[in-house]
Design a protein around this motif. Structure first.
Motif, mmCIF file in Angstrom:
data_model
loop_
_atom_site.group_PDB
_atom_site.id
_atom_site.type_symbol
_atom_site.label_atom_id
_atom_site.label_comp_id
_atom_site.label_asym_id
_atom_site.label_seq_id
_atom_site.Cartn_x
_atom_site.Cartn_y
_atom_site.Cartn_z
ATOM 1 N N THR A 372 0.842 -1.193 0.000
ATOM 2 C CA THR A 372 0.000 0.000 0.000
ATOM 3 C C THR A 372 0.877 1.243 0.000
ATOM 4 O O THR A 372 1.887 1.307 0.702
ATOM 5 C CB THR A 372 -0.920 0.011 1.239
ATOM 6 N N VAL A 373 0.492 2.224 -0.808
ATOM 7 C CA VAL A 373 1.228 3.483 -0.889
ATOM 8 C C VAL A 373 0.433 4.560 -0.163
ATOM 9 O O VAL A 373 -0.758 4.745 -0.425
ATOM 10 C CB VAL A 373 1.475 3.894 -2.360
ATOM 11 N N PHE A 374 1.107 5.289 0.719
ATOM 12 C CA PHE A 374 0.482 6.380 1.478
ATOM 13 C C PHE A 374 1.009 7.707 0.949
ATOM 14 O O PHE A 374 2.230 7.878 0.758
ATOM 15 C CB PHE A 374 0.797 6.240 2.962
ATOM 16 N N SER A 375 0.116 8.635 0.696
ATOM 17 C CA SER A 375 0.498 9.903 0.059
ATOM 18 C C SER A 375 -0.006 11.096 0.854
ATOM 19 O O SER A 375 -1.018 11.014 1.563
ATOM 20 C CB SER A 375 -0.066 9.978 -1.372
ATOM 21 N N THR A 376 0.725 12.220 0.656
ATOM 22 C CA THR A 376 0.347 13.471 1.326
ATOM 23 C C THR A 376 -0.406 14.404 0.393
ATOM 24 O O THR A 376 -1.311 15.122 0.830
ATOM 25 C CB THR A 376 1.614 14.184 1.846
ATOM 26 N N THR A 377 -0.066 14.359 -0.890
ATOM 27 C CA THR A 377 -0.737 15.240 -1.855
ATOM 28 C C THR A 377 -1.551 14.422 -2.844
ATOM 29 O O THR A 377 -1.328 13.214 -3.021
ATOM 30 C CB THR A 377 0.295 16.073 -2.640
ATOM 31 N N LEU A 378 -2.459 15.099 -3.525
ATOM 32 C CA LEU A 378 -3.305 14.429 -4.510
ATOM 33 C C LEU A 378 -2.477 13.954 -5.697
ATOM 34 O O LEU A 378 -2.757 12.880 -6.253
ATOM 35 C CB LEU A 378 -4.406 15.379 -4.982
ATOM 36 N N ASP A 379 -1.470 14.708 -6.087
ATOM 37 C CA ASP A 379 -0.616 14.290 -7.205
ATOM 38 C C ASP A 379 0.090 12.977 -6.875
ATOM 39 O O ASP A 379 0.177 12.070 -7.717
ATOM 40 C CB ASP A 379 0.413 15.385 -7.528
ATOM 41 N N GLU A 380 0.615 12.877 -5.670
ATOM 42 C CA GLU A 380 1.270 11.640 -5.235
ATOM 43 C C GLU A 380 0.283 10.482 -5.269
ATOM 44 O O GLU A 380 0.610 9.359 -5.705
ATOM 45 C CB GLU A 380 1.840 11.803 -3.831
ATOM 46 N N HIS A 381 -0.901 10.759 -4.814
ATOM 47 C CA HIS A 381 -1.926 9.706 -4.767
ATOM 48 C C HIS A 381 -2.303 9.252 -6.174
ATOM 49 O O HIS A 381 -2.466 8.048 -6.423
ATOM 50 C CB HIS A 381 -3.167 10.232 -4.038
ATOM 51 N N ASN A 382 -2.446 10.199 -7.078
ATOM 52 C CA ASN A 382 -2.813 9.844 -8.458
ATOM 53 C C ASN A 382 -1.749 8.952 -9.099
ATOM 54 O O ASN A 382 -2.068 8.031 -9.855
ATOM 55 C CB ASN A 382 -3.026 11.100 -9.290
ATOM 56 N N ARG A 383 -0.484 9.244 -8.817
ATOM 57 C CA ARG A 383 0.578 8.394 -9.349
ATOM 58 C C ARG A 383 0.495 6.986 -8.759
ATOM 59 O O ARG A 383 0.755 5.985 -9.452
ATOM 60 C CB ARG A 383 1.945 9.027 -9.057
ATOM 61 N N ALA A 384 0.137 6.910 -7.486
ATOM 62 C CA ALA A 384 -0.009 5.602 -6.853
ATOM 63 C C ALA A 384 -1.186 4.844 -7.456
ATOM 64 O O ALA A 384 -1.128 3.613 -7.648
ATOM 65 C CB ALA A 384 -0.209 5.772 -5.349
ATOM 66 N N VAL A 385 -2.254 5.564 -7.801
ATOM 67 C CA VAL A 385 -3.410 4.940 -8.443
ATOM 68 C C VAL A 385 -3.016 4.389 -9.803
ATOM 69 O O VAL A 385 -3.433 3.285 -10.192
ATOM 70 C CB VAL A 385 -4.573 5.951 -8.567
ATOM 71 N N GLU A 386 -2.196 5.123 -10.532
ATOM 72 C CA GLU A 386 -1.718 4.640 -11.830
ATOM 73 C C GLU A 386 -0.880 3.373 -11.658
ATOM 74 O O GLU A 386 -0.931 2.458 -12.483
ATOM 75 C CB GLU A 386 -0.888 5.734 -12.512
ATOM 76 N N GLN A 387 -0.114 3.336 -10.585
ATOM 77 C CA GLN A 387 0.682 2.138 -10.290
ATOM 78 C C GLN A 387 -0.225 0.939 -10.060
ATOM 79 O O GLN A 387 0.050 -0.167 -10.549
ATOM 80 C CB GLN A 387 1.555 2.412 -9.048
#
Length: 400
Positions: A372-387
């Motif tokens: 699981t990837v934990f993110s602080t910003t929406l951009d970080e989260h979107n990249r994790a979603v792409e992963q």
């Protein structure tokens, strides 16, 4: 990992506060009584008629006592015969018994003599005396209350050995996994114990009888996931009370105040459904507490799915926009209206002691490993979603 404490101005800080026979022996010697002074001798007199009558009455009374004594003897004759029979010659079976089985119950408070009587009554041993005589030679035996499977016509020793063997102790073993919803807990309880499901549902509906606050919407969250061993014929109410008490035990061990039980269980139940790996439980709890502090919706599909009554994780756009679903954390901010599952010790501990971090997003990028990837910003989260999407495309049908 140390337990982080939220700052004093943290909007959720109040929610996460921590609540700190002698038997005396007679003297073997004989004490001699002082001699009485000698009376003056008086001349013998002839017995009067009155004296003779007194003697006759006394004889009649003695006769009555003898008769009464006979009655007392007859009333205690069975016990006396039992005592006499309780010798090395007491009648006994040989061997481990026949193929005919007996469900034998030892009640709380039963003593050896009572157990021997009941064994004889059930046809397990030939005489209570044989069993009790055996116990006299083994005074350290301790019996455990419960139901045991024995055979007819066992020797006293075979019966005693069987009663000491845990394999003969009849119990209903019930396993409740972490994250199981209450409806499924009741079904499992009914299947494994034989208690009618309708009885369990009726008792669960009256959840305040178990000490649950009336503000809770239902019994969800209070049926602790664990492995239980229940005695046969345990009532529906007692089954549920045992599980609720185990939940209180976990909450108390985590330092949760009574007033905070519902909130902690609600957060823990969402963490239980959303987290996969144990270390991530504490991070997921932090994501949700950060979102609550920032007045962000939790946006948990698990809460939405619970509100629909469906047993699935994925949700539709329509379901995520449904305001009639009070468990919809896409529409409503803060915690849902109540727990959505029955969380275990780790989830409860995570809810009380979330990890220290700034995350407000998380996504599982590998459903096989649980990464699981934990993110602080929406951009970080979107990249994790792409992963995650890339992994999902490379592993169609995996992780289900």
């Amino acid at each position: 990992m140390t337990d982080p404490q939220p700052p004093e101005n943290h909007p959720f800080a109040e929610f996460f506060r921590e609540t700190p026979s002698n038997t005396s022996r007679r003297d073997a010697g004989r004490v001699e009584e002082p001699r009485r002074p000698r009376r003056d001798r008086r001349p013998k007199r002839r017995r009067s008629v009155r004296t003779i009558i007194t003697i006759v009455v006394a004889l009649v009374l003695v006769g009555g006592l003898v008769a009464a004594g006979s009655a007392v003897f007859l009333s205690y004759q069975p016990q006396i015969e039992k005592f006499v029979a309780g010798s090395d010659n007491a009648e006994d079976y040989t061997g481990t018994g026949t193929d005919e089985k007996v469900s034998f119950v030892i009640n709380d408070g039963d003593v050896g003599e009572m157990i021997g009587d009941n064994l004889e009554k059930e046809g397990v041993v030939k005489t209570s005396a044989a069993f009790y005589n055996l116990l006299l030679s083994q005074p350290d035996i301790v019996f455990q209350p419960g139901t045991y499977t024995l055979s007819k016509e066992m020797s006293a020793q075979a019966a005693l050995t069987a009663l000491e063997d845990p394999a003969n102790h009849v119990t209903a073993n019930v396993v409740i996994p972490e994250g199981t919803v209450a409806a499924d807990v009741l079904t499992t309880l009914s299947t494994d114990t034989g208690v009618p499901l309708a009885d369990l549902q009726a008792e669960a509906a009256n959840y305040t009888q178990f000490g649950i606050d009336a503000s809770a919407p239902n019994i969800e969250g209070y049926l602790f996931p664990a492995t239980y061993s229940f005695e046969p014929n345990t009532s529906a109410k007692d089954l549920l009370q045992t599980m609720v008490n185990r939940t209180y035990q976990s909450l108390d061990a985590a330092g949760v105040a009574v007033a905070d039980r519902e909130k902690v269980l609600t957060l823990a139940s969402v963490v239980q459904k959303e987290a996969r790996l144990e270390p991530d439980f504490y991070k997921v709890a932090r994501v949700f507490t950060n979102r609550i502090a920032d007045d962000m919706p939790l946006q948990s599909d698990a809460t939405v799915a619970y509100g629909t009554g469906e047993k699935r994780v994925d949700t539709t756009d329509a379901e995520r926009n449904d305001e009639s679903n009070k468990y919809n954390t896409y529409v409503y901010t803060g915690l849902p209206v109540g727990p959505i599952s029955n969380p275990g010790d780790t989830a409860i501990d995570a809810a009380v002691h979330p990890a220290d971090g700034p995350w407000v997003y998380f996504v599982t990028v590998n459903l096989d490993t649980g990464e699981t990837v934990f993110s602080t910003t929406l951009d970080e989260h979107n990249r994790a979603v792409e992963q995650y999407q890339a992994w999902s495309a490379a592993n169609p049908g995996a992780g289900g």
